[in-house]
Design a protein around this motif. Structure first.
Motif, mmCIF file in Angstrom:
data_model
loop_
_atom_site.group_PDB
_atom_site.id
_atom_site.type_symbol
_atom_site.label_atom_id
_atom_site.label_comp_id
_atom_site.label_asym_id
_atom_site.label_seq_id
_atom_site.Cartn_x
_atom_site.Cartn_y
_atom_site.Cartn_z
ATOM 1 N N SER A 17 27.391 -52.928 49.103
ATOM 2 C CA SER A 17 28.561 -53.492 49.772
ATOM 3 C C SER A 17 28.537 -53.257 51.281
ATOM 4 O O SER A 17 29.325 -53.860 52.015
ATOM 5 C CB SER A 17 29.837 -52.862 49.194
ATOM 6 N N LEU A 28 31.706 -53.521 41.793
ATOM 7 C CA LEU A 28 31.239 -54.891 42.000
ATOM 8 C C LEU A 28 30.575 -55.469 40.758
ATOM 9 O O LEU A 28 30.120 -56.611 40.778
ATOM 10 C CB LEU A 28 30.235 -54.936 43.168
ATOM 11 N N LYS A 55 32.532 -61.293 46.418
ATOM 12 C CA LYS A 55 33.146 -60.139 45.755
ATOM 13 C C LYS A 55 33.327 -58.978 46.727
ATOM 14 O O LYS A 55 34.344 -58.283 46.707
ATOM 15 C CB LYS A 55 32.285 -59.692 44.568
ATOM 16 N N ILE A 56 32.326 -58.766 47.562
ATOM 17 C CA ILE A 56 32.401 -57.670 48.529
ATOM 18 C C ILE A 56 33.544 -57.902 49.508
ATOM 19 O O ILE A 56 34.287 -56.969 49.859
ATOM 20 C CB ILE A 56 31.057 -57.531 49.271
ATOM 21 N N LYS A 66 36.930 -57.075 47.932
ATOM 22 C CA LYS A 66 37.129 -55.722 47.407
ATOM 23 C C LYS A 66 38.222 -55.003 48.190
ATOM 24 O O LYS A 66 38.226 -54.984 49.403
ATOM 25 C CB LYS A 66 35.829 -54.918 47.496
#
Length: 353
Positions: free
Chosen positions: A64, A110, A167-168, A171
């Protein structure tokens, strides 16, 4: 008003007393088995163990935190569950103490699911490894979930680089602070701690407390805590056909990785129940876990760390092979396992130089 206070003080006083007891004796900064077991503890045990070890400065990167749009080179990618994210005393840190080993870790939050096997499958099927150049992938899974995770595996799924980057970006950190005054914790903690005098696993608790034939932990003689799900997973983990399917799946994943020039290292993490089963007294109601007995006999084309053998050897010389208050192994075990993994990686790195 005075009459109202006098009338209600008899109802409020027990709640206030329970709140004070829970606030004083229930510590949130302890191992997971104490927390989910609602077990009172002063929280000093963990410090007494970790103070015996020199901290290893973490050198691994997190997926990430790097720029995935550019080509990145690492020796090792790790994919796993909570055993792969134990902070400063993680087995990963003991691997990266060797200056010639570089490591990138796939953040657990993740994962496309809570299944590291699925994550590895998706990474292989996607295009992430086009940008992430690695020589080895370590796949780690706790014993209680490893067979079930194979059953749930969707081999057609893939994880693209764009999807991972998305997704990162999304987050976020969660805030776990909460007041205990109006929670059921003020009832569960005192009641559960009291009920351990009569039951190995009281109603509200997810932690078993059993007697052992020998002293296994510092300052906690002849007593073992283990997670309720360790026992709950015995049936599926003792299924030899399920274990055979797991091994076949791992061999298949290894072959897919070999086609990309990557070797697979499997790190099965024994449940605490399995790791200490031999020491439990009055085993009549506790079935024997046989996962490692059968799994270790199967032909493996991938590298596999014999963690059960390592732990059995450590038991002969050390207390606190796992933490007393937690489901995870201690730095004693993490360091030995890290060194065993490094023995596989270092010769391969030398050959490629």
């Amino acid at each position: 008003m005075k009459h109202f206070i006098k009338k209600n003080i008899f109802f409020l006083l027990p709640i206030i007393i329970l709140y004070v007891i829970t606030k004083v004796f229930y510590n949130h900064e302890v191992g997971d088995l104490l927390r989910v077991g609602f077990i009172f503890n002063d929280g000093t045990y963990r410090n007494s163990i970790e103070n015996r070890f020199t901290e290893v400065s973490p050198k691994r990167e997190y997926i990430s935190k790097i720029n995935l749009k550019q080509k990145q080179k690492f020796d090792v990618l790790t994919i796993g569950d909570s055993f792969s994210e134990q902070g400063k005393y993680d087995y990963n840190n003991y691997i990266t103490k060797y200056d010639d080993i570089s490591m990138i870790h796939f953040d657990r939050n993740l994962h496309p699911s809570t299944n590291p096997l699925q994550t590895l499958n998706n990474v292989i099927n996607g295009n992430i490894l086009d940008k992430l150049d690695v020589n080895f992938i370590i796949l780690q899974s706790v014993e209680r979930h490893i067979v079930r995770r194979t059953h749930k595996l969707d081999t057609l799924q893939a994880l693209s680089l764009d999807s991972l980057c998305s997704k990162i970006e999304k987050k976020t950190k969660s805030n776990n602070d909460q007041s205990i005054f109006f929670s059921d914790l003020i009832l569960k903690a005192p009641l559960t701690s009291l009920m351990y005098a009569f039951y190995d696993n009281p109603h509200y608790s997810k932690t078993y407390k059993v007697k052992t034939a020998t002293e296994l932990f510092t300052d906690n003689s002849n007593e073992l805590l283990f997670y309720k799900d360790d026992l709950g997973s015995i049936k599926i983990n003792n299924d030899t056909l399920g274990i055979l399917k797991l091994n076949t799946t791992l061999n298949q994943l290894h072959h897919k990785l070999l086609n990309k020039g990557i070797q697979l290292i499997i790190l099965p993490s024994p449940d605490k129940y399995d790791a200490y089963y031999q020491f439990i007294m009055n085993k009549e109601k506790y079935p024997e876990p046989i996962f490692f007995k059968y799994f270790n006999t199967l032909p493996k084309e991938y590298h596999c760390i014999d963690t059960k053998k390592i732990i059995n050897t450590l038991h002969k010389a050390h207390k606190d092979v796992y933490y007393y208050d937690d489901t995870h192994w201690s730095p004693i075990t993490a360091e030995v396992i890290g060194n065993e993994i490094a023995k596989i990686i270092k010769p391969q790195n030398t050959e490629k130089q």
